[in-house]
Write a protein that holds these residues in place. Sequence first.
Motif, PDB file in Angstrom:
ATOM      1  N   PHE A 197      75.637  89.691 -59.539  1.00 56.68           N
ATOM      2  CA  PHE A 197      74.082  89.335 -59.603  1.00 56.68           C
ATOM      3  C   PHE A 197      73.823  89.148 -61.060  1.00 56.68           C
ATOM      4  CE2 PHE A 197      70.301  90.929 -61.361  1.00 56.68           C
ATOM      5  CZ  PHE A 197      69.545  90.293 -60.405  1.00 56.68           C
ATOM      6  N   TRP A 198      74.738  89.802 -62.039  1.00 56.34           N
ATOM      7  CA  TRP A 198      74.330  89.392 -63.466  1.00 56.34           C
ATOM      8  C   TRP A 198      75.031  88.326 -63.963  1.00 56.34           C
ATOM      9  CZ3 TRP A 198      70.150  91.504 -65.249  1.00 56.34           C
ATOM     10  CH2 TRP A 198      69.883  92.797 -64.594  1.00 56.34           C
ATOM     11  N   SER A 199      76.122  87.615 -63.351  1.00 57.35           N
ATOM     12  CA  SER A 199      76.762  86.604 -63.748  1.00 57.35           C
ATOM     13  C   SER A 199      76.008  85.405 -63.241  1.00 57.35           C
ATOM     14  CB  SER A 199      78.051  86.327 -63.176  1.00 57.35           C
ATOM     15  OG  SER A 199      78.712  85.347 -63.478  1.00 57.35           O
ATOM     16  N   ASP A 200      75.427  85.478 -61.979  1.00 51.12           N
ATOM     17  CA  ASP A 200      74.341  84.341 -61.756  1.00 51.12           C
ATOM     18  C   ASP A 200      73.088  84.336 -62.459  1.00 51.12           C
ATOM     19  OD1 ASP A 200      76.023  83.801 -59.640  1.00 51.12           O
ATOM     20  OD2 ASP A 200      74.980  84.773 -57.954  1.00 51.12           O
ATOM     21  N   PHE A 201      72.707  85.467 -62.818  1.00 47.62           N
ATOM     22  CA  PHE A 201      71.400  85.719 -63.620  1.00 47.62           C
ATOM     23  C   PHE A 201      71.526  84.830 -64.811  1.00 47.62           C
ATOM     24  CE2 PHE A 201      69.805  88.218 -67.372  1.00 47.62           C
ATOM     25  CZ  PHE A 201      68.406  87.841 -67.192  1.00 47.62           C
ATOM     26  N   LEU A 202      72.760  85.241 -65.553  1.00 48.65           N
ATOM     27  CA  LEU A 202      73.188  84.615 -66.863  1.00 48.65           C
ATOM     28  C   LEU A 202      73.309  83.125 -66.948  1.00 48.65           C
ATOM     29  CD1 LEU A 202      75.452  87.386 -68.583  1.00 48.65           C
ATOM     30  CD2 LEU A 202      73.380  86.698 -69.380  1.00 48.65           C
ATOM     31  N   ASN A 203      73.806  82.669 -65.642  1.00 50.76           N
ATOM     32  CA  ASN A 203      73.845  81.414 -65.509  1.00 50.76           C
ATOM     33  C   ASN A 203      72.333  80.267 -65.636  1.00 50.76           C
ATOM     34  OD1 ASN A 203      76.700  81.180 -64.995  1.00 50.76           O
ATOM     35  ND2 ASN A 203      76.547  81.226 -62.802  1.00 50.76           N
ATOM     36  N   THR A 204      71.727  81.137 -65.163  1.00 55.69           N
ATOM     37  CA  THR A 204      70.064  80.793 -64.960  1.00 55.69           C
ATOM     38  C   THR A 204      69.707  80.708 -66.485  1.00 55.69           C
ATOM     39  OG1 THR A 204      69.816  81.415 -62.919  1.00 55.69           O
ATOM     40  CG2 THR A 204      67.867  81.140 -64.321  1.00 55.69           C
ATOM     41  N   ASN A 218      68.683  77.509 -68.683  1.00 57.46           N
ATOM     42  CA  ASN A 218      67.202  77.488 -69.489  1.00 57.46           C
ATOM     43  C   ASN A 218      67.476  77.363 -70.979  1.00 57.46           C
ATOM     44  OD1 ASN A 218      65.745  77.230 -67.030  1.00 57.46           O
ATOM     45  ND2 ASN A 218      65.855  79.334 -66.830  1.00 57.46           N
ATOM     46  N   LEU A 219      68.301  78.423 -71.629  1.00 56.53           N
ATOM     47  CA  LEU A 219      68.565  78.139 -72.982  1.00 56.53           C
ATOM     48  C   LEU A 219      68.978  76.920 -73.477  1.00 56.53           C
ATOM     49  CD1 LEU A 219      69.876  81.836 -73.710  1.00 56.53           C
ATOM     50  CD2 LEU A 219      67.748  80.872 -74.339  1.00 56.53           C
ATOM     51  N   THR A 220      69.992  76.131 -72.825  1.00 58.32           N
ATOM     52  CA  THR A 220      70.442  75.189 -73.226  1.00 58.32           C
ATOM     53  C   THR A 220      69.596  73.838 -72.890  1.00 58.32           C
ATOM     54  OG1 THR A 220      71.521  74.735 -71.113  1.00 58.32           O
ATOM     55  CG2 THR A 220      72.747  75.770 -73.063  1.00 58.32           C
ATOM     56  N   ALA A 221      68.454  74.096 -72.153  1.00 54.48           N
ATOM     57  CA  ALA A 221      67.378  72.946 -71.790  1.00 54.48           C
ATOM     58  C   ALA A 221      66.328  73.300 -72.733  1.00 54.48           C
ATOM     59  CB  ALA A 221      66.956  73.052 -70.280  1.00 54.48           C
ATOM     60  N   SER A 222      66.094  74.022 -73.331  1.00 52.49           N
ATOM     61  CA  SER A 222      65.045  74.569 -74.210  1.00 52.49           C
ATOM     62  C   SER A 222      65.148  73.560 -75.450  1.00 52.49           C
ATOM     63  CB  SER A 222      64.762  75.919 -74.476  1.00 52.49           C
ATOM     64  OG  SER A 222      63.905  76.202 -75.648  1.00 52.49           O
ATOM     65  N   LYS A 223      63.945  73.159 -75.932  1.00 53.53           N
ATOM     66  CA  LYS A 223      63.935  72.306 -77.392  1.00 53.53           C
ATOM     67  C   LYS A 223      64.037  73.569 -78.422  1.00 53.53           C
ATOM     68  CE  LYS A 223      58.870  72.276 -77.889  1.00 53.53           C
ATOM     69  NZ  LYS A 223      57.841  71.169 -78.144  1.00 53.53           N
ATOM     70  N   TYR A 224      63.753  74.411 -78.362  1.00 52.76           N
ATOM     71  CA  TYR A 224      63.818  75.601 -79.339  1.00 52.76           C
ATOM     72  C   TYR A 224      65.302  76.208 -79.668  1.00 52.76           C
ATOM     73  CZ  TYR A 224      58.621  75.252 -78.727  1.00 52.76           C
ATOM     74  OH  TYR A 224      57.447  75.098 -78.518  1.00 52.76           O
ATOM     75  N   TYR A 270      64.607  85.064 -70.768  1.00 54.22           N
ATOM     76  CA  TYR A 270      65.091  86.106 -70.264  1.00 54.22           C
ATOM     77  C   TYR A 270      64.172  86.891 -69.281  1.00 54.22           C
ATOM     78  CZ  TYR A 270      69.525  89.044 -70.823  1.00 54.22           C
ATOM     79  OH  TYR A 270      70.586  89.676 -70.629  1.00 54.22           O
ATOM     80  N   ARG A 271      62.973  87.171 -69.835  1.00 51.91           N
ATOM     81  CA  ARG A 271      62.098  87.532 -69.009  1.00 51.91           C
ATOM     82  C   ARG A 271      61.761  86.874 -67.743  1.00 51.91           C
ATOM     83  NH1 ARG A 271      58.343  88.503 -72.882  1.00 51.91           N
ATOM     84  NH2 ARG A 271      58.625  90.569 -73.134  1.00 51.91           N
ATOM     85  N   GLN A 272      61.529  85.708 -67.830  1.00 47.43           N
ATOM     86  CA  GLN A 272      61.289  84.649 -66.743  1.00 47.43           C
ATOM     87  C   GLN A 272      62.391  84.892 -65.693  1.00 47.43           C
ATOM     88  OE1 GLN A 272      58.449  83.181 -66.026  1.00 47.43           O
ATOM     89  NE2 GLN A 272      59.226  83.111 -64.014  1.00 47.43           N
ATOM     90  N   ALA A 273      63.485  85.056 -66.355  1.00 49.75           N
ATOM     91  CA  ALA A 273      64.870  85.078 -65.293  1.00 49.75           C
ATOM     92  C   ALA A 273      64.638  86.456 -64.706  1.00 49.75           C
ATOM     93  CB  ALA A 273      65.769  84.527 -65.920  1.00 49.75           C
ATOM     94  N   SER A 313      62.415  88.165 -63.716  1.00 51.37           N
ATOM     95  CA  SER A 313      61.325  88.010 -62.793  1.00 51.37           C
ATOM     96  C   SER A 313      61.846  87.203 -61.448  1.00 51.37           C
ATOM     97  CB  SER A 313      60.014  87.420 -63.400  1.00 51.37           C
ATOM     98  OG  SER A 313      58.940  87.252 -62.471  1.00 51.37           O
ATOM     99  N   ASP A 314      62.226  86.065 -62.067  1.00 54.30           N
ATOM    100  CA  ASP A 314      62.754  85.082 -60.801  1.00 54.30           C
ATOM    101  C   ASP A 314      63.779  85.917 -59.931  1.00 54.30           C
ATOM    102  OD1 ASP A 314      61.062  83.330 -61.673  1.00 54.30           O
ATOM    103  OD2 ASP A 314      62.681  81.902 -62.797  1.00 54.30           O
ATOM    104  N   TYR A 315      64.736  86.865 -60.523  1.00 56.64           N
ATOM    105  CA  TYR A 315      65.853  87.395 -59.727  1.00 56.64           C
ATOM    106  C   TYR A 315      65.215  88.764 -59.221  1.00 56.64           C
ATOM    107  CZ  TYR A 315      69.501  84.377 -60.717  1.00 56.64           C
ATOM    108  OH  TYR A 315      70.320  83.073 -60.777  1.00 56.64           O
ATOM    109  N   LYS A 316      63.977  88.868 -59.350  1.00 48.43           N
ATOM    110  CA  LYS A 316      63.371  90.069 -58.548  1.00 48.43           C
ATOM    111  C   LYS A 316      63.799  91.375 -59.064  1.00 48.43           C
ATOM    112  CE  LYS A 316      61.233  87.126 -55.720  1.00 48.43           C
ATOM    113  NZ  LYS A 316      60.726  86.066 -56.212  1.00 48.43           N
ATOM    114  N   VAL A 317      63.853  91.512 -60.474  1.00 49.50           N
ATOM    115  CA  VAL A 317      64.246  92.655 -61.173  1.00 49.50           C
ATOM    116  C   VAL A 317      62.933  93.440 -61.344  1.00 49.50           C
ATOM    117  CG1 VAL A 317      65.000  93.856 -63.337  1.00 49.50           C
ATOM    118  CG2 VAL A 317      66.478  91.854 -62.246  1.00 49.50           C
ATOM    119  N   ALA A 318      62.939  94.677 -60.769  1.00 47.43           N
ATOM    120  CA  ALA A 318      61.576  95.523 -60.856  1.00 47.43           C
ATOM    121  C   ALA A 318      61.037  95.659 -62.275  1.00 47.43           C
ATOM    122  CB  ALA A 318      62.021  96.993 -60.414  1.00 47.43           C
TER     123      ALA A 318
END
Length: 118
Positions: free
Chosen positions: A12-19, A23-29, A86-89, A91-96
């Motif tokens: 689970f956490w490996s898939d989470f980190l992939n996401t 997103n980090l590598t796509a972010s202009k920031y 991180y927060r969005q991921a 949420s997307d991964y349905k972490v409580a």
Amino acid sequence: MNLFEKYGGADFWSDFLNTVYENLTASKYTRHHFRSKNISHIKEMLLALLELTLASNAEISEASMREAHRDLGISNEEFDEWISIYRQALSDYKVADQDCVYIIDILSSYRRSIVRYI
């Protein structure tokens, strides 16, 4: 049951980190921090840190965190972007919600050690 196992452990956490890193590598920031970096190695290290902190409630020292990020020149804005991704991921991964708050609080507690104040 600890938070690491609660959501499915390493898979689970490996898939989470992939996401997260997609997103980090796509972010202009934040993407400039990952050019010519071994993302797989970074994810492996973070997976181990997640297991350490979420499975055993161990704390990583601020000195260790400062040393690991010393030469990266991470700004407040970049740190905020990382937290947002991180927060969005989470949420997307349905972490409580209460688990999200707990994890984000841990991450946020390292701001002083990660951000480079000029």
